[in-house]
Write a protein that holds these residues in place. Structure first.
Motif, PDB file in Angstrom:
ATOM      1  N   HIS A 242      87.161 -78.721 -28.723  1.00 16.60           N
ATOM      2  CA  HIS A 242      86.275 -79.752 -28.182  1.00 16.60           C
ATOM      3  C   HIS A 242      87.111 -80.692 -27.340  1.00 16.60           C
ATOM      4  O   HIS A 242      88.085 -81.263 -27.823  1.00 16.60           O
ATOM      5  N   HIS A 243      86.715 -80.807 -26.070  1.00 19.13           N
ATOM      6  CA  HIS A 243      87.439 -81.713 -25.177  1.00 19.13           C
ATOM      7  C   HIS A 243      86.723 -83.056 -25.166  1.00 19.13           C
ATOM      8  O   HIS A 243      85.493 -83.092 -25.051  1.00 19.13           O
ATOM      9  N   VAL A 244      87.491 -84.104 -25.255  1.00 18.37           N
ATOM     10  CA  VAL A 244      86.882 -85.443 -25.172  1.00 18.37           C
ATOM     11  C   VAL A 244      87.697 -86.337 -24.231  1.00 18.37           C
ATOM     12  O   VAL A 244      88.907 -86.181 -24.106  1.00 18.37           O
ATOM     13  N   LEU A 245      86.965 -87.220 -23.576  1.00 15.36           N
ATOM     14  CA  LEU A 245      87.607 -88.211 -22.711  1.00 15.36           C
ATOM     15  C   LEU A 245      87.451 -89.550 -23.418  1.00 15.36           C
ATOM     16  O   LEU A 245      86.329 -89.967 -23.719  1.00 15.36           O
ATOM     17  N   VAL A 246      88.591 -90.179 -23.696  1.00 21.08           N
ATOM     18  CA  VAL A 246      88.559 -91.454 -24.427  1.00 21.08           C
ATOM     19  C   VAL A 246      89.358 -92.515 -23.674  1.00 21.08           C
ATOM     20  O   VAL A 246      89.909 -92.246 -22.606  1.00 21.08           O
ATOM     21  N   GLU A 247      89.430 -93.681 -24.267  1.00 25.43           N
ATOM     22  CA  GLU A 247      90.163 -94.791 -23.643  1.00 25.43           C
ATOM     23  C   GLU A 247      91.656 -94.444 -23.590  1.00 25.43           C
ATOM     24  O   GLU A 247      92.209 -93.972 -24.586  1.00 25.43           O
ATOM     25  N   PRO A 248      92.310 -94.669 -22.438  1.00 21.40           N
ATOM     26  CA  PRO A 248      93.743 -94.340 -22.346  1.00 21.40           C
ATOM     27  C   PRO A 248      94.577 -95.139 -23.346  1.00 21.40           C
ATOM     28  O   PRO A 248      94.240 -96.280 -23.665  1.00 21.40           O
ATOM     29  N   PHE A 249      95.670 -94.509 -23.829  1.00 20.71           N
ATOM     30  CA  PHE A 249      96.552 -95.196 -24.772  1.00 20.71           C
ATOM     31  C   PHE A 249      97.160 -96.430 -24.103  1.00 20.71           C
ATOM     32  O   PHE A 249      97.273 -97.480 -24.699  1.00 20.71           O
ATOM     33  N   SER A 250      97.582 -96.231 -22.839  1.00 29.03           N
ATOM     34  CA  SER A 250      98.183 -97.347 -22.119  1.00 29.03           C
ATOM     35  C   SER A 250      97.074 -98.206 -21.530  1.00 29.03           C
ATOM     36  O   SER A 250      96.247 -97.723 -20.751  1.00 29.03           O
ATOM     37  N   LYS A 251      97.078 -99.467 -21.923  1.00 29.20           N
ATOM     38  CA  LYS A 251      96.022-100.380 -21.445  1.00 29.20           C
ATOM     39  C   LYS A 251      96.144-100.612 -19.934  1.00 29.20           C
ATOM     40  O   LYS A 251      95.227-101.158 -19.314  1.00 29.20           O
ATOM     41  N   LYS A 252      97.286-100.210 -19.359  1.00 30.57           N
ATOM     42  CA  LYS A 252      97.467-100.393 -17.911  1.00 30.57           C
ATOM     43  C   LYS A 252      96.602 -99.415 -17.121  1.00 30.57           C
ATOM     44  O   LYS A 252      96.293 -99.641 -15.969  1.00 30.57           O
ATOM     45  N   ASN A 253      96.247 -98.304 -17.775  1.00 30.75           N
ATOM     46  CA  ASN A 253      95.427 -97.307 -17.082  1.00 30.75           C
ATOM     47  C   ASN A 253      93.945 -97.589 -17.306  1.00 30.75           C
ATOM     48  O   ASN A 253      93.535 -97.885 -18.424  1.00 30.75           O
ATOM     49  N   PRO A 254      93.142 -97.471 -16.248  1.00 37.05           N
ATOM     50  CA  PRO A 254      91.717 -97.765 -16.419  1.00 37.05           C
ATOM     51  C   PRO A 254      90.960 -96.623 -17.083  1.00 37.05           C
ATOM     52  O   PRO A 254      91.395 -95.470 -17.025  1.00 37.05           O
ATOM     53  N   TYR A 255      89.855 -96.965 -17.720  1.00 37.28           N
ATOM     54  CA  TYR A 255      88.951 -95.959 -18.277  1.00 37.28           C
ATOM     55  C   TYR A 255      87.614 -96.149 -17.561  1.00 37.28           C
ATOM     56  O   TYR A 255      86.887 -97.100 -17.840  1.00 37.28           O
ATOM     57  N   ILE A 256      87.350 -95.275 -16.610  1.00 34.96           N
ATOM     58  CA  ILE A 256      86.190 -95.464 -15.729  1.00 34.96           C
ATOM     59  C   ILE A 256      85.269 -94.249 -15.751  1.00 34.96           C
ATOM     60  O   ILE A 256      85.732 -93.110 -15.700  1.00 34.96           O
ATOM     61  N   VAL A 257      83.997 -94.506 -15.824  1.00 42.16           N
ATOM     62  CA  VAL A 257      82.984 -93.462 -15.644  1.00 42.16           C
ATOM     63  C   VAL A 257      82.055 -94.004 -14.563  1.00 42.16           C
ATOM     64  O   VAL A 257      81.425 -95.041 -14.757  1.00 42.16           O
ATOM     65  N   SER A 258      82.020 -93.329 -13.428  1.00 41.80           N
ATOM     66  CA  SER A 258      81.282 -93.904 -12.312  1.00 41.80           C
ATOM     67  C   SER A 258      80.418 -92.881 -11.594  1.00 41.80           C
ATOM     68  O   SER A 258      80.815 -91.727 -11.413  1.00 41.80           O
ATOM     69  N   CYS A 259      79.245 -93.344 -11.186  1.00 45.75           N
ATOM     70  CA  CYS A 259      78.372 -92.479 -10.380  1.00 45.75           C
ATOM     71  C   CYS A 259      78.699 -92.664  -8.900  1.00 45.75           C
ATOM     72  O   CYS A 259      78.127 -92.005  -8.047  1.00 45.75           O
ATOM     73  N   PHE A 260      79.577 -93.601  -8.615  1.00 43.71           N
ATOM     74  CA  PHE A 260      80.035 -93.792  -7.242  1.00 43.71           C
ATOM     75  C   PHE A 260      81.314 -92.980  -7.071  1.00 43.71           C
ATOM     76  O   PHE A 260      82.110 -92.876  -8.007  1.00 43.71           O
ATOM     77  N   GLY A 261      81.508 -92.448  -5.894  1.00 42.57           N
ATOM     78  CA  GLY A 261      82.667 -91.594  -5.639  1.00 42.57           C
ATOM     79  C   GLY A 261      83.973 -92.385  -5.625  1.00 42.57           C
ATOM     80  O   GLY A 261      83.976 -93.616  -5.597  1.00 42.57           O
ATOM     81  N   GLU A 262      85.068 -91.621  -5.619  1.00 40.25           N
ATOM     82  CA  GLU A 262      86.399 -92.227  -5.635  1.00 40.25           C
ATOM     83  C   GLU A 262      86.616 -93.143  -4.425  1.00 40.25           C
ATOM     84  O   GLU A 262      87.113 -94.262  -4.561  1.00 40.25           O
ATOM     85  N   ASP A 263      86.207 -92.664  -3.232  1.00 40.14           N
ATOM     86  CA  ASP A 263      86.442 -93.450  -2.011  1.00 40.14           C
ATOM     87  C   ASP A 263      85.676 -94.770  -2.044  1.00 40.14           C
ATOM     88  O   ASP A 263      86.204 -95.816  -1.669  1.00 40.14           O
ATOM     89  N   GLU A 264      84.431 -94.684  -2.513  1.00 37.93           N
ATOM     90  CA  GLU A 264      83.594 -95.885  -2.564  1.00 37.93           C
ATOM     91  C   GLU A 264      84.203 -96.909  -3.541  1.00 37.93           C
ATOM     92  O   GLU A 264      84.249 -98.099  -3.244  1.00 37.93           O
ATOM     93  N   LEU A 265      84.671 -96.400  -4.662  1.00 38.92           N
ATOM     94  CA  LEU A 265      85.259 -97.301  -5.670  1.00 38.92           C
ATOM     95  C   LEU A 265      86.542 -97.936  -5.160  1.00 38.92           C
ATOM     96  O   LEU A 265      86.760 -99.139  -5.331  1.00 38.92           O
ATOM     97  N   THR A 266      87.390 -97.119  -4.527  1.00 39.63           N
ATOM     98  CA  THR A 266      88.672 -97.676  -4.067  1.00 39.63           C
ATOM     99  C   THR A 266      88.451 -98.707  -2.952  1.00 39.63           C
ATOM    100  O   THR A 266      89.139 -99.723  -2.909  1.00 39.63           O
ATOM    101  N   SER A 267      87.458 -98.444  -2.048  1.00 41.64           N
ATOM    102  CA  SER A 267      87.210 -99.459  -1.006  1.00 41.64           C
ATOM    103  C   SER A 267      86.693-100.743  -1.636  1.00 41.64           C
ATOM    104  O   SER A 267      87.054-101.847  -1.213  1.00 41.64           O
ATOM    105  N   ARG A 268      85.893-100.590  -2.690  1.00 38.58           N
ATOM    106  CA  ARG A 268      85.375-101.773  -3.379  1.00 38.58           C
ATOM    107  C   ARG A 268      86.528-102.567  -3.993  1.00 38.58           C
ATOM    108  O   ARG A 268      86.590-103.786  -3.861  1.00 38.58           O
ATOM    109  N   TYR A 269      87.451-101.854  -4.632  1.00 38.32           N
ATOM    110  CA  TYR A 269      88.597-102.522  -5.270  1.00 38.32           C
ATOM    111  C   TYR A 269      89.486-103.189  -4.220  1.00 38.32           C
ATOM    112  O   TYR A 269      90.040-104.256  -4.453  1.00 38.32           O
ATOM    113  N   ARG A 270      89.600-102.526  -3.051  1.00 42.09           N
ATOM    114  CA  ARG A 270      90.412-103.107  -1.970  1.00 42.09           C
ATOM    115  C   ARG A 270      89.793-104.434  -1.524  1.00 42.09           C
ATOM    116  O   ARG A 270      90.482-105.426  -1.319  1.00 42.09           O
ATOM    117  N   LEU A 271      88.479-104.417  -1.413  1.00 38.31           N
ATOM    118  CA  LEU A 271      87.751-105.615  -0.987  1.00 38.31           C
ATOM    119  C   LEU A 271      87.935-106.742  -2.018  1.00 38.31           C
ATOM    120  O   LEU A 271      88.178-107.891  -1.658  1.00 38.31           O
TER     121      LEU A 271
END
Lengths: 297, 190
Positions: A242-271
């Motif tokens: 059973h594969h599961v996606l959980v919160e990363p051990f390192s709090k520095k890494n984000p845990y994101i589930v998004s219906c918006f694509g990678e490019d849209e999210l990164t431009s948003r973060y840049r803004l």
């Protein structure tokens, strides 16, 4: 504009002046790390290669695929009664109290009910499926409904079945029981069944017909159930994974589930990061000017 | 201190912190490539241990295919050498040879019905085919990591930091992916 701001600042009474200075200074302090937080997260999204579920290694990964409900049983969103795999629902009531009195014609929206789905769902990228634990994730859903009813307003966000999703998180694979363990469990279950059915137990294993099961007969029963269990469990039995996606051990890494694509999210973060740096500079300069005005440094 | 010096100082702080972020980002990209390679290595090692068993089983039946079996053994050691040296270019070439030899082997098996019915052979064939597909998948992730690294170090302002700290473009792992067997893939997650 600058003159107007300076005149406004100079003419403030001392209490308001100090309050504004503290707010401006705090904003300056917060906006710098916030700017770098957004840059960092945007870069992590861009820099993490997309893995395929079937061959992904354990650790921090990025997946792209379609959202699927577990066992093909979609959830029912509480507000819109729409089928979905995840929802976040909030009901707010407009309340008129204190500063937000009816005379001001503006009420304050107080949350009276909220519910965020804690149930896992799958991401299916065509090579495999992985369950997503949405509990600690930052979920960015595309389907959002807002509506009003009397002095209530409702907001509901959903991830719907089959929707494309983008995920970043810690990938873990949990192995099912080994063949030996399954055999042991099956044999134990058979023995328990026999214990409950004394007649059958005596019929099969009471070799000396004394109406009792002695130690030797009990050992024979154990061996027989073991042999039976070995026959029942296939030779080519493969433990389930059973594969599961959980919160990363390192709090520095984000845990994101998004219906918006990678490019849209990164431009948003840049803004967001540009906004944060602009806030840092503006509030920094303003705080500096206020200090000069007040203490003449 | 005047307002100009203050603004200059604030901008310098942003630039300095941004440079640190870029540097850390480049390190992360390099580590991603290393990790992606390590993930391929795990599978290559697994296949390395499976191949002699396959060759041994085939030897007993394929009396007229000695050269082919020799080619597999040779390709196996070439892959091993390239992997240990971390030589991506040679690894790609050796991997192509390996895949072509294995493909030939699995085609030749058709002429040996007894071998085709051997359970041990079938199990090994299935395991190796699964490993080959997983290696191909992980190569994609590796090449994606390399692409991200190489793009980043050519982009401004990252290239300033990349050049100052000798971050270099990395080699893609290229090999011809020959389909071996239409086996249902169960995952191997290390």
């Amino acid at each position: 504009m600058i003159d107007a701001v300076l005149t406004f600042t100079i003419n403030l009474d001392p209490d308001k002046f100090m309050a504004l200075l503290v707010v401006s200074f705090l904003l300056c302090l917060i906006s710098l790390p916030a700017g770098f937080y957004f840059i960092r997260h945007g870069r992590i999204m861009q820099d993490t290669p997309t893995s395929k579920i079937r061959s992904a290694s354990q650790g921090f990964v990025e997946f792209k695929g379609r959202a699927r409900s577990i066992d093909d049983k979609p959830l029912r969103a509480p507000g819109t009664k729409t089928d979905c795999v995840w929802y976040d629902y909030k009901a707010e009531q407009q309340q008129y109290k204190g500063w937000f009195s009816p005379g001001n014609h503006r009420g304050k929206w107080i949350t009276v009910a909220e519910h965020r789905s804690p149930f896992s769902f799958y991401i299916d990228d065509g090579t495999g499926v992985c369950a997503i634990d949405p509990d600690a994730a930052t979920v960015k859903a595309k389907f959002t409904n807002k509506w009003k009813q009397g002095n209530y307003r409702y907001i509901e966000s959903r991830i719907e079945e089959g929707e494309m999703i983008y995920c970043l998180g810690q990938f873990e694979t949990h192995q099912g029981p080994s063949r030996q363990k399954v055999i042991k469990e099956t044999a134990r279950a058979s023995l328990n069944q026999l214990k409950k059915n004394r007649k059958a137990l005596l019929q099969r294993f009471d070799a000396n017909s004394d109406g009792e099961i002695d130690l030797d007969e009990w050992n024979t029963a154990r061996s027989a159930t073991r042999v039976q269990a070995e026959k029942e469990v296939d030779d080519d039995y493969v433990p389930t994974q059973h594969h599961v996606l959980v919160e990363p051990f390192s709090k520095k890494n984000p845990y994101i589930v998004s219906c918006f694509g990678e490019d849209e999210l990164t431009s948003r973060y840049r803004l967001y990061s540009v906004g944060s740096f602009a806030t840092f500079l503006t509030t920094g300069v303003y705080s500096f000017i206020m200090v000069v005005i007040r203490w003449g440094i | 201190m005047g307002i100009t010096e203050f603004i200059t100082g604030a901008v310098l702080i942003i630039v300095f912190c941004y440079a640190i972020t870029i540097y850390n980002g480049l390190i992360r990209l390099k580590n991603n490539v290393d990790k992606a390679f390590a993930n391929i290595e795990v599978l290559l090692k697994q296949r390395h241990t499976e191949l002699p068993q396959l060759v041994e089983v085939c030897k007993g039946y394929m009396t007229h295919e000695k050269e082919l079996l020799l080619a597999i053994t040779k390709a196996r050691s070439l892959v091993q050498d390239a992997r240990e040296e971390h030589n991506i270019l040679r690894l790609g070439q050796a991997e192509t040879e390996m895949r072509e030899s294995l493909h030939q082997l699995f085609v030749s098996v058709e002429a040996y019905p007894e071998l085709k019915a051997n359970e041990n052979f079938l199990a090994l064939q299935a395991r190796i085919s699964v490993l080959e597909d997983l290696i191909a998948d992980r190569r994609e992730t590796f090449n994606e990591s390399v692409r991200l690294n190489n793009t980043r170090i050519q982009q401004f302002p990252d290239l300033v930091i990349a050049r100052s700290f000798n971050f270099i473009a990395l080699e893609y792992l290229r090999f011809r992916a020959v389909g071996l067997l239409p086996v249902a893939i169960g995952s191997i997650h290390d």
